[in-house]
Design a protein around this motif. Structure first.
Motif, mmCIF file in Angstrom:
data_model
loop_
_atom_site.group_PDB
_atom_site.id
_atom_site.type_symbol
_atom_site.label_atom_id
_atom_site.label_comp_id
_atom_site.label_asym_id
_atom_site.label_seq_id
_atom_site.Cartn_x
_atom_site.Cartn_y
_atom_site.Cartn_z
ATOM 1 N N ILE A 183 39.440 42.381 41.589
ATOM 2 C CA ILE A 183 40.811 42.720 42.001
ATOM 3 C C ILE A 183 41.222 41.908 43.237
ATOM 4 C CG2 ILE A 183 40.079 44.801 43.247
ATOM 5 C CD1 ILE A 183 42.707 46.102 42.561
ATOM 6 N N THR A 184 40.254 41.489 44.049
ATOM 7 C CA THR A 184 40.602 40.678 45.220
ATOM 8 C C THR A 184 41.079 39.292 44.781
ATOM 9 O OG1 THR A 184 39.000 41.913 46.518
ATOM 10 C CG2 THR A 184 39.766 39.854 47.457
ATOM 11 N N ILE A 185 40.410 38.699 43.799
ATOM 12 C CA ILE A 185 40.886 37.412 43.266
ATOM 13 C C ILE A 185 42.259 37.610 42.609
ATOM 14 C CG2 ILE A 185 40.433 35.512 41.641
ATOM 15 C CD1 ILE A 185 38.416 35.554 43.921
ATOM 16 N N ASP A 186 42.409 38.707 41.856
ATOM 17 C CA ASP A 186 43.694 38.984 41.207
ATOM 18 C C ASP A 186 44.815 39.171 42.232
ATOM 19 O OD1 ASP A 186 42.614 38.856 38.693
ATOM 20 O OD2 ASP A 186 42.543 41.024 38.367
ATOM 21 N N SER A 187 44.475 39.627 43.422
ATOM 22 C CA SER A 187 45.501 39.786 44.450
ATOM 23 C C SER A 187 45.894 38.426 45.009
ATOM 24 C CB SER A 187 45.011 40.685 45.581
ATOM 25 O OG SER A 187 44.688 41.942 45.049
ATOM 26 N N ALA A 188 44.964 37.470 44.982
ATOM 27 C CA ALA A 188 45.258 36.119 45.474
ATOM 28 C C ALA A 188 46.132 35.344 44.484
ATOM 29 C CB ALA A 188 43.954 35.368 45.747
ATOM 30 N N THR A 189 45.963 35.605 43.181
ATOM 31 C CA THR A 189 46.774 34.908 42.165
ATOM 32 C C THR A 189 48.060 35.669 41.840
ATOM 33 O OG1 THR A 189 45.601 36.116 40.425
ATOM 34 C CG2 THR A 189 44.771 33.904 40.958
#
Ligand code: NAD
Ligand code: MG
Length: 380
Positions: A205-211
């Motif tokens: 979810i942290t990567i998804d928040s960056a994209t």
């Protein structure tokens, strides 16, 4: 209030451990009767000792045996263990905090067994929102949101008429690359993408928040949870992450829900709903926070929002494809095999090759999920 009996699936993750803290904070009102995770034996051992659940499960079979040896009690294993916990007679509510798609089957089983659901795993509603919400209506159970944005909207909608709603406004922190020019996206490293400015969460979810794919998933999640078509679900960037989301009504008024960014707030509300109970949470000091700012997301930099809207318009199996292609791309990015901009390209290409089936059966959804994973690997 008689204590509420909770089954917690995904007990050792970021949401799982925050849920443990919420329950420990309200021992007279909340009780954990079932705990499950995949493979974190140490985390499970500690949680079992603290909460003394009636049933324990780990999907990884060797890890289940290991935990069994440590705690001296039986531990269920495999995917069936999750379903057994989700349907246990003692459970009042099942909180699903499993990352990925493994939460879908236990969620449906819980609904069919008449349990209320608290949903953190957004994959469940993105893949099968239509099915899950219609099953919940049929079995007269509640689907309570844990995701902070949806909890905020849920709270703003309480006691209002659905026909009075003009649009839902999801807030997004904007992630760590809000101010990074698009031409520099190809240089973004995994370590940079894993540094979230305001929330402390699991890796995916942290990567998804960056994209901003996270916000895209949340648009689709909101569409199903609140039965509002995707074109009335908007996103505004709010870097402070204090306003967790808003609802605009047809008279032009906007209601919002605010707190410091800590998942224990929405977790507690889902578990104690409709009650509000005092706790040991940090207070929200608005004067100290000082500024709340808002801006539009940049659609050129973050095509994720456009792709989510497309998936939400097509519906059927397309949201499952959107979700699965993104999961594969994120895993490849984290493994250092593709660059950051490739995440957007892969999802767009896989969606472009999919012929959506609507309305989808569970089988069609699972097939589309598998197809999209294979197709994503092929286009990489
Ligand atoms: P995490 O990676 O920290 O934890 C995931 C948990 O799921 C672990 O306990 C793991 O053991 C378990 N798990 C994974 N696969 C499993 C399987 N096959 N069987 C059983 N258990 C399995 O993830 P997280 O950040 O806590 O997120 C969990 C879910 O909640 C995700 O869907 C995420 O999108 C959603 N969510 C998280 C946050 C947050 O603040 N972390 C906020 C909103 C929504
Ligand atoms: Mg969220």
């Amino acid at each position: 209030m008689k204590p509420k009996n909770i089954v917690l699936l995904g007990a050792t993750g970021s949401i799982g451990t925050s849920t443990q803290k919420v329950v420990a904070d309200l021992p007279d009102q909340l009780r954990i009767v079932g705990l499950a995770s995949r493979e974190n034996v140490a985390g499970m051992q500690q949680a079992v000792r603290q909460f003394k659940p009636l049933k324990v499960a780990m999907t990884n079979r060797e890890k289940a045996r290991e935990l069994e040896a440590q705690i001296g009690d039986p531990v269920l294993s495999g995917e069936r263990g999750l379903v057994e916990l989700a349907t246990m007679p003692e459970a009042d509510i099942v909180l699903i905090a499993i990352v990925g798609t493994a939460g879908l089957e236990p969620a449906l089983a819980a609904i069919r067994a008449g349990k209320d659901l608290a949903v953190a795993s957004k994959e469940i509603l993105v893949m099968a929102g239509e099915l899950v919400t219609s099953e919940a209506r049929k079995h007269k159970v509640k689907v309570l949101p844990v995701d902070s944005e949806h909890s905020a909207i849920f709270q703003c909608l309480e006691g209002r008429e659905p026909r009075d709603v003009k649009r839902l406004i999801l807030t997004a922190s904007g992630g760590p690359f809000r101010q990074t020019p698009r031409k520099e996206f190809k240089k973004i490293t995994v370590a940079q993408a894993l540094k979230h400015p305001s929330w402390n969460m699991g890796q995916k979810i942290t990567i998804d928040s960056a994209t901003l794919f996270n916000k895209g998933l949340e648009m689709i999640e909101a569409r199903w949870l609140f039965d509002v078509e995707i074109d009335r679900v908007d996103v505004v960037v709010h870097p402070q992450s204090i306003v967790h989301s808003m609802v605009e009504f047809r008279d032009g008024s906007i209601l919002a829900q605010l707190s410091v960014p800590d998942m224990r707030y929405p977790i507690q509300y889902a578990l104690t709903y409709p009650r509000r109970l005092p706790n040991l949470m940090p207070a929200t000091d608005l004067a100290r926070i000082g500024t709340l700012s808002f801006e539009n997301p940049d659609p050129e930099k973050f095509p994720s929002l456009r792709l989510a809207r497309e998936a939400g318009r097509v519906c059927g199996t397309m949201p499952a494809v959107f979700n699965a292609a993104n999961e594969v791309a994120v895993a490849r990015f984290v493994a250092g095999q593709i660059g950051f901009p490739a995440i957007f390209e892969i999802v767009e290409r896989v969606m472009g090759r999919h012929r959506a089936v609507a309305p989808p059966s569970l089988d069609a959804i699972l097939q589309a999920d598998l197809w999209a994973r294979k197709e994503a690997e092929r286009v990489i």
